[in-house]
Each structure stands twice: as C-alpha cells, then as structure tokens.
Design a protein around this motif. Structure first.
Motif, PDB file in Angstrom:
ATOM      1  N   THR A 135       1.003  -1.079  -0.122  1.00  0.00           N
ATOM      2  CA  THR A 135       0.046   0.063  -0.097  1.00  0.00           C
ATOM      3  C   THR A 135       0.976   1.352   0.109  1.00  0.00           C
ATOM      4  O   THR A 135       1.944   1.189   0.360  1.00  0.00           O
ATOM      5  CB  THR A 135      -0.885   0.046   1.165  1.00  0.00           C
ATOM      6  OG1 THR A 135      -0.273  -0.027   2.350  1.00  0.00           O
ATOM      7  CG2 THR A 135      -1.887  -1.139   1.075  1.00  0.00           C
ATOM      8  N   GLU A 157       0.640   5.993  -0.033  1.00  0.00           N
ATOM      9  CA  GLU A 157       0.024   7.335   0.237  1.00  0.00           C
ATOM     10  C   GLU A 157      -0.204   7.640  -1.120  1.00  0.00           C
ATOM     11  O   GLU A 157      -1.123   8.833  -1.264  1.00  0.00           O
ATOM     12  CB  GLU A 157       1.384   8.069   0.679  1.00  0.00           C
ATOM     13  CG  GLU A 157       1.661   8.011   2.108  1.00  0.00           C
ATOM     14  CD  GLU A 157       2.555   8.985   2.670  1.00  0.00           C
ATOM     15  OE1 GLU A 157       3.093   9.843   1.837  1.00  0.00           O
ATOM     16  OE2 GLU A 157       3.198   8.941   3.779  1.00  0.00           O
ATOM     17  N   GLN A 176      -2.748   6.451  -2.643  1.00  0.00           N
ATOM     18  CA  GLN A 176      -4.277   5.824  -2.626  1.00  0.00           C
ATOM     19  C   GLN A 176      -4.273   4.720  -3.310  1.00  0.00           C
ATOM     20  O   GLN A 176      -5.380   4.425  -3.872  1.00  0.00           O
ATOM     21  CB  GLN A 176      -4.937   6.967  -2.836  1.00  0.00           C
ATOM     22  CG  GLN A 176      -4.728   8.260  -2.285  1.00  0.00           C
ATOM     23  CD  GLN A 176      -5.812   9.435  -2.778  1.00  0.00           C
ATOM     24  OE1 GLN A 176      -6.427   9.277  -3.558  1.00  0.00           O
ATOM     25  NE2 GLN A 176      -5.490  10.652  -1.988  1.00  0.00           N
ATOM     26  N   TRP A 210      -3.384   0.220  -3.867  1.00  0.00           N
ATOM     27  CA  TRP A 210      -2.523  -1.021  -3.342  1.00  0.00           C
ATOM     28  C   TRP A 210      -2.286  -1.862  -4.555  1.00  0.00           C
ATOM     29  O   TRP A 210      -2.979  -1.841  -5.482  1.00  0.00           O
ATOM     30  CB  TRP A 210      -3.586  -1.746  -2.509  1.00  0.00           C
ATOM     31  CG  TRP A 210      -4.874  -2.161  -2.824  1.00  0.00           C
ATOM     32  CD1 TRP A 210      -6.157  -1.558  -2.757  1.00  0.00           C
ATOM     33  CD2 TRP A 210      -5.054  -3.534  -3.497  1.00  0.00           C
ATOM     34  NE1 TRP A 210      -6.866  -2.457  -3.434  1.00  0.00           N
ATOM     35  CE2 TRP A 210      -6.584  -3.413  -3.714  1.00  0.00           C
ATOM     36  CE3 TRP A 210      -4.397  -4.743  -3.904  1.00  0.00           C
ATOM     37  CZ2 TRP A 210      -7.216  -4.761  -4.490  1.00  0.00           C
ATOM     38  CZ3 TRP A 210      -4.915  -5.474  -4.616  1.00  0.00           C
ATOM     39  CH2 TRP A 210      -6.084  -5.699  -4.904  1.00  0.00           C
ATOM     40  N   ASP A 222      -7.849   3.051  -4.146  1.00  0.00           N
ATOM     41  CA  ASP A 222      -8.814   3.058  -3.048  1.00  0.00           C
ATOM     42  C   ASP A 222     -10.051   3.989  -3.258  1.00  0.00           C
ATOM     43  O   ASP A 222      -9.740   5.110  -3.671  1.00  0.00           O
ATOM     44  CB  ASP A 222      -8.208   3.393  -1.677  1.00  0.00           C
ATOM     45  CG  ASP A 222      -9.161   3.013  -0.537  1.00  0.00           C
ATOM     46  OD1 ASP A 222      -9.405   1.928  -0.141  1.00  0.00           O
ATOM     47  OD2 ASP A 222      -9.513   4.000   0.118  1.00  0.00           O
ATOM     48  N   LEU A 239      -3.276   5.140   1.881  1.00  0.00           N
ATOM     49  CA  LEU A 239      -3.415   3.888   2.512  1.00  0.00           C
ATOM     50  C   LEU A 239      -2.182   3.660   3.887  1.00  0.00           C
ATOM     51  O   LEU A 239      -1.079   4.253   3.227  1.00  0.00           O
ATOM     52  CB  LEU A 239      -3.426   2.789   1.533  1.00  0.00           C
ATOM     53  CG  LEU A 239      -4.587   2.898   0.586  1.00  0.00           C
ATOM     54  CD1 LEU A 239      -4.408   1.615  -0.169  1.00  0.00           C
ATOM     55  CD2 LEU A 239      -5.988   2.879   1.312  1.00  0.00           C
ATOM     56  N   THR A 240      -2.235   3.236   4.727  1.00  0.00           N
ATOM     57  CA  THR A 240      -1.127   3.158   5.745  1.00  0.00           C
ATOM     58  C   THR A 240      -0.576   1.674   6.063  1.00  0.00           C
ATOM     59  O   THR A 240       0.272   1.624   6.696  1.00  0.00           O
ATOM     60  CB  THR A 240      -1.658   3.886   6.821  1.00  0.00           C
ATOM     61  OG1 THR A 240      -2.929   3.220   7.457  1.00  0.00           O
ATOM     62  CG2 THR A 240      -1.974   5.545   6.834  1.00  0.00           C
ATOM     63  N   ALA A 285      -0.781  -2.790   5.064  1.00  0.00           N
ATOM     64  CA  ALA A 285      -1.344  -4.003   4.172  1.00  0.00           C
ATOM     65  C   ALA A 285      -1.051  -5.206   4.863  1.00  0.00           C
ATOM     66  O   ALA A 285       0.206  -5.474   5.518  1.00  0.00           O
ATOM     67  CB  ALA A 285      -0.627  -3.931   2.942  1.00  0.00           C
TER      68      ALA A 285
END
Length: 369
Positions: free
Chosen positions: A328, A330, A332, A334, A350, A356-357, A359
């Motif tokens: 994942t 930053e 946005q 994955w 996403d 996203l921070t 996974a």
C-alpha cells in the motif's frame, strides 16, 4: 683563541668563569647582572659573586683612545652606560644579551608551533580527502549487479525533477489464480484440523507477565541516525532477526551468535517495512522512496527492484504462497506484485481517496484472501 664575554661579546679584561654554565664573562658585567638578578644569565640557576672563578690570562694591552686624557668621571660615566646597554637595566631599553636570549626562545617556540601547524594541516587534508571520496562514492552509488527492474515507460518529469514511474499491470492470469486457490484449499484444511480450541502451546498471561529483557543490541544501525522503524523474525529460524532503520539500511542479525549477518544498503530514504521470507533466505523491504526491494541475504544484494507506487510505500504483506507481495502507498493505491518476476499483477485505487497506511493478508471464515 681569544676569550669573549658571553654578554658583551668583547674580550674581557678580567675574565671569570661561571661554574653553573661554564661561560666566560667580564667580571664587572657579570657582577652587575648577579646583583640585579641573582642567577646565571646562561643557565638561569642561582649564582653568587663568590662562585665566580677567575681566569689567569696574560694582560691585554689596548691602545688608549684620544679621550684617555679627559676627565675620569666622564670616562666612568660612559663605561657605566655601556654596561647598562649590554645588560638589561630597568631604566634602559632591552638590548643585546637579553634580546638575543629572548630571540632564541621565540625562534624555538615558533619552530615548534610551525611543526604543529604543519602536522594539523596534514591531518585535516587527509580527513577532507577521505570525506570527499566517501561522498563521491555515495553520490555515484549504483544498484549492485544482478538487480532486475521492471521496464518503465517513458514519462514526463514532475515538478522538482522527479519522474513519475507507473508500471504496466500484467493482470491476474489463470496460473496465478490457480496457485492462490490451491494455497487457500491447503490452509482451509489445516484450519479445520486445528478446530476452534485454544492451542496448548499458546503462551499464558502469567508467562507474559514474567517476560524480562535478556539482552539489548543498540548498535544494529548507525549511531548518527538512530532508530529502528520495522522488525521481523524468520518464522522457521527464530535466531534471525530483520530490522529497518532511520539510517536507510536494513540489518539481518543473528541473536544466538550476536553477530550482524548482513547490512542491506540501497534505499534512499528510511526503511519503514520489512519482511523475512519464511522459507528462503530472502528479505523484502519498503521505504518512503516509493520502492520495494527484494534482497538475497547471503550476498547482501538487491535481486529485484519493484517500482509500483508513485509515493511512499506504507504497507507490506507476503502472501502465504511466498511468491506474491501486497503493498500500500500514500498514492491511494494498493498493489499485488510477483516477487519472482517483478511483475505488477494488479494495482487498485482506494475508493475513499485517502492515503493507505497498512497492508496485510487476512483469511476470513469464507476462506477467501
């Protein structure tokens, strides 16, 4: 060989020898010096008039000057003035003997200072040369031999000169889906065998409360940029510990031998995520430099470089097959990538439009990944 007074450099009329320094003086001058200072002018040791040793020499006949017939008081005054010039007398300036002594001392001190300055300059020049060489080596550091990167299409550079590097998606092929399903079936059977009871080998709360620190290893990463940001342990060989730090390096450490096995250098920013492959001597690291690196631990070299994100990579998770990694970022998105070939199988944005921070692969009750 003519005798000379050590103070006036003149042939003495009444030569004497100082037992302290062995130098020859005019009795009249050395007695005045002893009266004022009480020490030998050459050695600096205490000296009295009684210690002086008279030298027996043939009388020296000097021609009389034209002023020899002048008033005796005038001659005596001139003689006293000359003696005062030869010695250092408070009412008189510093001349001849004392000045020569201080000049010699100043020369010695200056010579010593020049030698020290020259040695310091040599050390500084050597250190500057080593620092420059280290900086040049760091600036020209290239990926090691054997690194494989996913082909990137040509794109325009963004502001600041950093190029955006999207990777084409290879897609989820039938072979990949079949491999994932096979692993899902195996895990499902294992999970059914375990049942819903708590494993007997699970650590109890009492055991957890008794845990204590056995050892500490603060030197795994650079002392100038301290901090460990990520950690993972080899599942089959728990003596091997993998850490990622602020110093942009990942370190493989053997806690049993207390030795550093490998230092993995290649990221341009701090290492925030690390994974130790459970079945192989393989390491996966991620960094805010937007890259994911696959490392071979025995050689400490990057074998694969994944550039599937446009911003900092914030999460990593290895699929139970051991062949795929979820990441994942930053940006946005994955991504699902093959760590064997370096292919980006799929990349999904996403829907929440937030960075996203983390996974992680989870196995639900429906046995889906």
């Amino acid at each position: 060989m003519a005798l000379c007074c050590a103070i006036s450099n003149e042939v003495p009329e009444h030569p004497v020898v100082s037992p302290s320094s062995g130098a020859i003086f005019e009795r009249r001058i050395i007695e005045k010096y002893i009266l004022e200072n009480g020490v030998d002018p050459i050695s600096g040791k205490e000296l009295a008039k009684e210690d002086l040793i008279e030298i027996k020499t043939p009388p020296i006949v000097k021609p009389k000057p034209p002023s020899a017939t002048s008033i005796p008081a005038t001659l005596k005054l001139l003689q006293d003035e000359w003696d005062a010039v030869m010695l250092y007398s408070k009412p008189k300036p510093l001349y001849n003997f004392t000045q020569r002594q201080q000049l010699q001392t100043a020369r010695q001190e200056l010579s010593h200072a020049l030698y020290q300055h020259d040695a310091a300059c040599r050390v500084i020049a050597r250190l500057n040369k080593e620092v420059t060489a280290a900086r040049e080596a760091l600036a020209t550091l290239k990926p090691q031999a054997g690194i494989t990167t996913v082909p990137q299409p040509a794109v325009a550079a963004e502001a600041g000169g950093v190029a955006n590097q999207p990777t084409e998606q290879a897609g989820m092929s039938e072979d990949v889906l079949e491999k994932l399903q096979e692993k899902a079936n195996i895990l499902t059977q294992e999970r059914k065998l375990k049942g819903r009871t708590v494993p007997e080998e699970l650590t109890t709360q009492e055991d957890l409360r008794s845990f204590r620190t056995l050892t500490s290893h603060p030197s795994l990463h650079s002392a100038s940029v301290p901090g460990i940001l990520a950690l993972d342990i080899h599942s089959s060989d728990t003596s091997k510990i993998l850490t990622g730090g602020n110093d942009r390096n990942a370190t493989v450490f053997n806690k049993d031998t207390e030795q550093v096995v490998a230092i993995l250098k290649g990221h341009t920013k701090k290492v925030t995520k690390v994974i130790y492959h459970p079945d192989e001597d393989l390491v996966i690291t991620a960094s805010p430099d937007s890259t994911i690196r696959i490392w071979n631990v025995p050689t400490s070299q990057t074998t694969l470089l994944l550039k599937c994100h446009d911003s900092a990579v914030t999460g990593l998770s290895l699929h139970p097959t051991g062949d795929y990694v979820l990441s994942t970022s930053e940006d946005q998105h994955w991504a699902f990538s093959d760590i064997r070939t370096g292919e980006l199988l799929t990349k999904v944005a996403d829907q929440t439009n937030v960075a996203l921070t983390t996974a992680h692969f989870l196995i639900s009750e429906q046995e889906n990944y």
